[in-house]
Every structure is written in structure tokens, then in C-alpha cells.
Design a protein around this motif. Structure first.
Motif, mmCIF file in Angstrom:
data_model
loop_
_atom_site.group_PDB
_atom_site.id
_atom_site.type_symbol
_atom_site.label_atom_id
_atom_site.label_comp_id
_atom_site.label_asym_id
_atom_site.label_seq_id
_atom_site.Cartn_x
_atom_site.Cartn_y
_atom_site.Cartn_z
ATOM 1 N N THR A 1 -8.742 0.597 -6.572
ATOM 2 C CA THR A 1 -9.386 2.151 -6.858
ATOM 3 C C THR A 1 -10.884 2.192 -7.980
ATOM 4 O OG1 THR A 1 -7.476 2.486 -6.825
ATOM 5 C CG2 THR A 1 -9.220 4.078 -7.275
ATOM 6 N N PHE A 2 -10.802 1.281 -8.599
ATOM 7 C CA PHE A 2 -12.241 0.943 -9.446
ATOM 8 C C PHE A 2 -13.585 0.257 -8.482
ATOM 9 C CE2 PHE A 2 -15.499 -1.272 -12.047
ATOM 10 C CZ PHE A 2 -16.057 -0.649 -12.287
ATOM 11 N N GLY A 3 -12.391 -0.471 -7.637
ATOM 12 C CA GLY A 3 -13.617 -1.219 -7.342
ATOM 13 C C GLY A 3 -14.775 -0.170 -6.015
ATOM 14 N N SER A 4 -13.572 -0.015 -5.387
ATOM 15 C CA SER A 4 -13.768 1.031 -4.222
ATOM 16 C C SER A 4 -14.310 2.000 -4.318
ATOM 17 C CB SER A 4 -12.827 1.403 -3.177
ATOM 18 O OG SER A 4 -11.543 1.756 -3.698
ATOM 19 N N HIS A 5 -14.128 2.809 -5.506
ATOM 20 C CA HIS A 5 -15.128 3.882 -5.578
ATOM 21 C C HIS A 5 -15.886 3.857 -6.749
ATOM 22 C CE1 HIS A 5 -12.476 6.103 -4.167
ATOM 23 N NE2 HIS A 5 -11.569 6.301 -3.954
ATOM 24 N N ARG B 1 -2.038 10.142 -1.115
ATOM 25 C CA ARG B 1 -2.209 11.503 0.436
ATOM 26 C C ARG B 1 -0.832 11.770 -0.721
ATOM 27 N NH1 ARG B 1 -4.309 13.004 3.937
ATOM 28 N NH2 ARG B 1 -2.457 15.333 3.916
ATOM 29 N N ALA B 2 0.606 11.168 -1.157
ATOM 30 C CA ALA B 2 1.629 12.369 -1.467
ATOM 31 C C ALA B 2 1.195 13.347 -2.299
ATOM 32 C CB ALA B 2 2.090 10.999 -2.804
ATOM 33 N N ALA C 1 -12.234 9.032 -8.581
ATOM 34 C CA ALA C 1 -11.586 9.131 -6.999
ATOM 35 C C ALA C 1 -11.212 10.207 -6.660
ATOM 36 C CB ALA C 1 -10.570 8.063 -7.065
ATOM 37 N N LEU C 2 -10.881 11.145 -7.562
ATOM 38 C CA LEU C 2 -10.277 12.733 -7.888
ATOM 39 C C LEU C 2 -11.543 13.609 -7.398
ATOM 40 C CD1 LEU C 2 -7.355 12.039 -10.149
ATOM 41 C CD2 LEU C 2 -7.225 12.626 -7.404
ATOM 42 N N ASN D 1 2.076 0.950 -3.806
ATOM 43 C CA ASN D 1 1.161 0.205 -4.725
ATOM 44 C C ASN D 1 -0.150 0.276 -4.543
ATOM 45 O OD1 ASN D 1 1.088 -0.589 -2.714
ATOM 46 N ND2 ASN D 1 2.135 -2.875 -2.441
ATOM 47 N N ASP D 2 -0.162 1.436 -4.071
ATOM 48 C CA ASP D 2 -1.767 1.095 -3.344
ATOM 49 C C ASP D 2 -2.165 2.864 -3.779
ATOM 50 O OD1 ASP D 2 -3.905 1.054 -1.149
ATOM 51 O OD2 ASP D 2 -3.097 2.591 -0.468
ATOM 52 N N TRP D 3 -3.698 3.616 -4.243
ATOM 53 C CA TRP D 3 -4.226 4.682 -4.323
ATOM 54 C C TRP D 3 -4.264 5.211 -3.789
ATOM 55 C CZ3 TRP D 3 -4.565 8.241 -7.832
ATOM 56 C CH2 TRP D 3 -5.294 9.400 -7.546
ATOM 57 N N ARG D 4 -4.645 4.966 -2.162
ATOM 58 C CA ARG D 4 -4.401 6.215 -1.363
ATOM 59 C C ARG D 4 -2.792 6.509 -0.840
ATOM 60 N NH1 ARG D 4 -7.339 1.485 2.522
ATOM 61 N NH2 ARG D 4 -5.746 0.155 1.188
#
Length: 303
Positions: free
Chosen positions: A102-106, A231-232, A246-247, A224-227
Motif C-alpha cells: 500500500t505504501f509503495g503503490s500510493h 472494497r469491503a 490511500a484513502l 491480505n490485500d488493502w484493495r
């Protein structure tokens, strides 16, 4: 065989200082060697450069012209050497980096693209993974890690703590109520991130005015995945913790609402690591400096 460029440098120094002896002292060689360099040039050119007597020396007419040219040649040679040194010091080559997903992608990817634009001869292989990697065994030159660091074989540079905020969809809050204080979370469906270890997976900590508030949370869903967690939360299934960067789009669009905004959410220490015995190449040094400048522990804004 004497080197012509060296002989030029010796000749210029002898002309500047007015004697072979003075030039020899300045250059750390014998006066006989100074003379050999000058004679080497004179033999090569077929004419005298210096008028030499037992008491003084002076440039010949041709010697004055040749002296000026030699100064230009030597200056260009020094500039060429400086350029070569600069090229050797320029970041280049492939850089293997690991960071949390999450940190890496965002947050990290935008920094990496800016870094690559600044250093066109560097290639970056960025692996995003939430598992604990060993930079030495797995060949990563730098690793960004969340949580405490105890491995003494690694050099750890502190970055800003990884801060999380709590949020939920408007539909979930309308149906289940808005938590006003951290203890209210105990009666809510709290979405869990499967890679959180230890207390953070079962207990969320908030702080306000120097006081800490630990609340035991529970929930029927761990991912195990932030996405998937996001979604939830968007589907109104529960309250989630996530990094503000990310939010931000979901909060701005109103699809999610931050709760407990008067409290600082949980945080984890974050470091950038590299092997203690790894050679500090220009590419690694410049990347570390870029990351620390952007995300260093002294920074106050959140990512």
C-alpha cells in the motif's frame, strides 16, 4: 619514454617558477628530471623553449607561444578528467527496491518516477510485498519496512511513522451509528488486514492530548490485500484502518467518511534499510537521500 602531457605540465611549472630547482621542489622530483622533460619537448619540437644560463632562464619567442598553448591543453585535460570523475559519480545502473504494497503503490511510486526523471541512467526494479524480506539474501539494495528493526546487519534510516486513520462508508455509519470515542469500536464490525502482526491485528490504539486509548476490536473479515479491505469498506461491511494517502480519493468523493477524526490513529515505525556492508554506490546513495528527504522522520505531513 616520457609522457608528453606530463612534460608539458613540468615545462609550464618551470616557466612559472623561473628555475628547474623551484619546479623540482614544487613537483617533488629532481631538477635533473625537470630538465629531461623540457629537453624531451625541445627534441620533439626541434627548437628551444627556454634560454638557460647558470644564473637565470627565460622563455624563447617560440617558448612563449608554446607555453600559452600548453596552459590551454592542460586546462582541457583537467576538465576532461573532471568530467570522467563526474560520470563515475553519476547514478547509473539497476536498483532493486522492496516496499510494502500500500505504501509503495500510493506514496513511493510517485517518488520513484520523479527520481527516474532526474537520473535518466538508472533503472528501478520495485517489488511490492507485505512479507518480511531479507535484503541481503534476496538481493535488494534497499528495503522500506514497517515495524521495529532489530537486525544489526542492516543500516536503518528512520522515516515518518506510518499513520493510519479509521473510516467507513456513509451507509455503514447510517445503519450502525458513528463511533464517538475509541471504545465505541468494540461494538462495530472492524475489518482486519491479515498481514498485521501482534497487537495491531486485535487492538487498535488511538491517542489524543498525550493520552493513549487502546480498544480491542473484532470482525468477521480479514483480507491480505488493502484493495480488498477498501472494497469491503466501500460496500458498507465495516470500519477499516488505512493510510491517509490511500484513502484520500474516497474521502474526498464522500464514498468513505473518517471516524474518530479528533484522535490520532495507530502508527507503526517505518525505516529504509540497506545492508551494513553494501557498497554505497551513487545510485543507492542518491535514492536513499531522495527517500529520506521526502519521507524522513523530521517530516510532518502525512503520506
Amino acid at each position: 619514454m616520457l609522457d608528453r602531457l606530463t612534460s608539458m605540465a613540468v615545462f609550464v611549472r618551470a616557466a612559472d617558477l623561473g628555475s628547474f630547482t623551484a619546479a623540482a621542489t614544487a613537483l617533488g622530483m629532481s631538477s635533473q628530471m625537470v630538465a629531461k622533460h623540457v629537453v624531451f619537448l625541445e627534441d620533439r619540437l626541434g627548437t628551444r623553449l627556454l634560454n638557460r644560463t647558470t644564473r637565470k632562464q627565460s622563455l624563447t619567442e617560440f617558448g612563449r607561444l608554446y607555453y600559452e598553448r600548453c596552459r590551454l591543453v592542460l586546462a582541457e585535460a583537467e576538465a576532461a578528467d573532471a568530467l570522467a570523475q563526474k560520470v563515475r559519480e553519476a547514478p547509473r545502473g539497476r536498483l532493486r527496491i522492496n516496499a510494502p504494497v500500500t505504501f509503495g503503490s500510493h506514496s513511493l511510486v510517485p517518488l520513484v518516477t520523479r527520481y527516474l526523471r532526474t537520473h535518466p541512467e538508472v533503472q528501478v526494479d520495485l517489488t511490492l510485498s507485505d512479507r518480511l524480506v531479507d535484503p541481503v539474501d534476496e538481493g535488494f539494495e534497499a528495503v522500506i519496512r514497517l515495524g521495529p528493526v532489530s537486525d544489526t546487519a542492516l543500516v536503518a534510516r528512520p522515516l515518518m511513522p506510518y499513520r493510519l486513520i479509521a473510516c467507513a462508508s456513509p451507509a455503514y455509519l447510517a445503519e450502525n451509528g458513528v463511533p464517538e470515542v475509541p471504545s465505541d469500536l468494540a461494538r462495530h464490525e472492524c475489518l482486519g488486514f491479515a498481514y498485521w502482526s501482534g497487537a495491531l491485528s486485535r487492538q487498535w490504539r488511538f491517542s489524543c492530548d498525550g493520552r493513549s486509548f487502546d480498544v480491542s476490536v473484532s470482525g468477521r473479515l480479514q483480507i491480505n490485500d488493502w484493495r480488498g479491505l477498501l472494497r469491503a469498506a466501500l460496500d458498507g461491511f465495516g470500519i477499516t484502518l488505512g493510510p491517509e494517502a490511500a484513502l484520500a480519493p474516497e474521502l474526498s468523493a464522500g464514498r468513505l467518511v473518517q471516524v474518530l477524526s479528533g484522535y490520532d490513529g495507530p502508527s507503526r515505525p517505518m525505516h529504509i534499510l540497506h545492508a551494513a556492508d553494501r557498497q554505497m554506490t551513487p545510485k543507492l546513495r542518491s535514492f536513499l537521500s531522495t527517500v529520506v528527504a521526502e519521507f524522513g522522520a523530521s517530516k510532518q505531513r502525512r503520506h
